[in-house]
Design an enzyme around this catalytic site. Sequence first.
Site, mmCIF file in Angstrom:
data_model
loop_
_atom_site.group_PDB
_atom_site.id
_atom_site.type_symbol
_atom_site.label_atom_id
_atom_site.label_comp_id
_atom_site.label_asym_id
_atom_site.label_seq_id
_atom_site.Cartn_x
_atom_site.Cartn_y
_atom_site.Cartn_z
ATOM 1 N N ARG A 30 0.842 -1.205 0.000
ATOM 2 C CA ARG A 30 0.000 0.000 0.000
ATOM 3 C C ARG A 30 0.866 1.240 0.000
ATOM 4 N NH1 ARG A 30 -5.170 2.087 1.933
ATOM 5 N NH2 ARG A 30 -5.080 4.221 1.209
ATOM 6 N N ASP A 59 -6.678 -1.953 0.996
ATOM 7 C CA ASP A 59 -7.169 -0.958 1.954
ATOM 8 C C ASP A 59 -7.935 -1.710 3.031
ATOM 9 O OD1 ASP A 59 -7.806 1.580 3.019
ATOM 10 O OD2 ASP A 59 -9.679 1.662 1.893
ATOM 11 N N ARG A 110 -5.305 1.617 -4.922
ATOM 12 C CA ARG A 110 -4.532 0.914 -3.898
ATOM 13 C C ARG A 110 -4.494 -0.592 -4.096
ATOM 14 N NH1 ARG A 110 -8.717 3.894 -0.269
ATOM 15 N NH2 ARG A 110 -7.935 5.344 -1.756
ATOM 16 N N ASP A 126 -10.090 -0.847 6.419
ATOM 17 C CA ASP A 126 -10.692 0.218 7.227
ATOM 18 C C ASP A 126 -11.356 -0.374 8.454
ATOM 19 O OD1 ASP A 126 -10.060 2.388 5.551
ATOM 20 O OD2 ASP A 126 -11.830 2.046 4.319
#
Length: 170
Positions: A82, A94, A91, A96
């Site tokens: 990343r 990712d 990307r 989150d």
Amino acid sequence: MTVAYIGLGANLGDARQAIKDAIVCLAQQIGVTITAKSDLYRTAPIESSGDDYLNCAVAVETSLTARQLLTLCLKIELHFGRERPYKNAPRTLDLDLLLYGDERIAEPDLIVPHPRMALRAFVLYPLADIAPDLDIPGVGRVSALLPEVADQRVERVAYGCCPTKRVCTS
């Protein structure tokens, strides 16, 4: 143990494999147990450029703090290459931290619930797979929020986001 939800996405390289391998990495960590995995979805970039994204979500039970879980997610992202050349750049991976129990955290680099999750089909559809009645603190139930993102392109591409046997070295 705290139940947390993590959103995974990628649109560079072999996005499907990166997501599968990242799930394996999460599952191999001390203090993290994956309890549910959503289906895999293809979604259009939002406020971004590049190819479509692949997205899914996982539920975990964890003994880690929210800060420790976020740090782990960032470490796994780096392991998968990343880079952050600019805001919302395409990307390789990712991760989150979407929710951490029913906590509300507002720190400069850690906001839970994730501030835009209720506005994103790529978050809500995968979450609806694994926890449709989940209440996002201060926002509402996941399934009740789906009509608000109905105008965003989202397509289920695989049932279950099943991990491979790759070993994580993070």
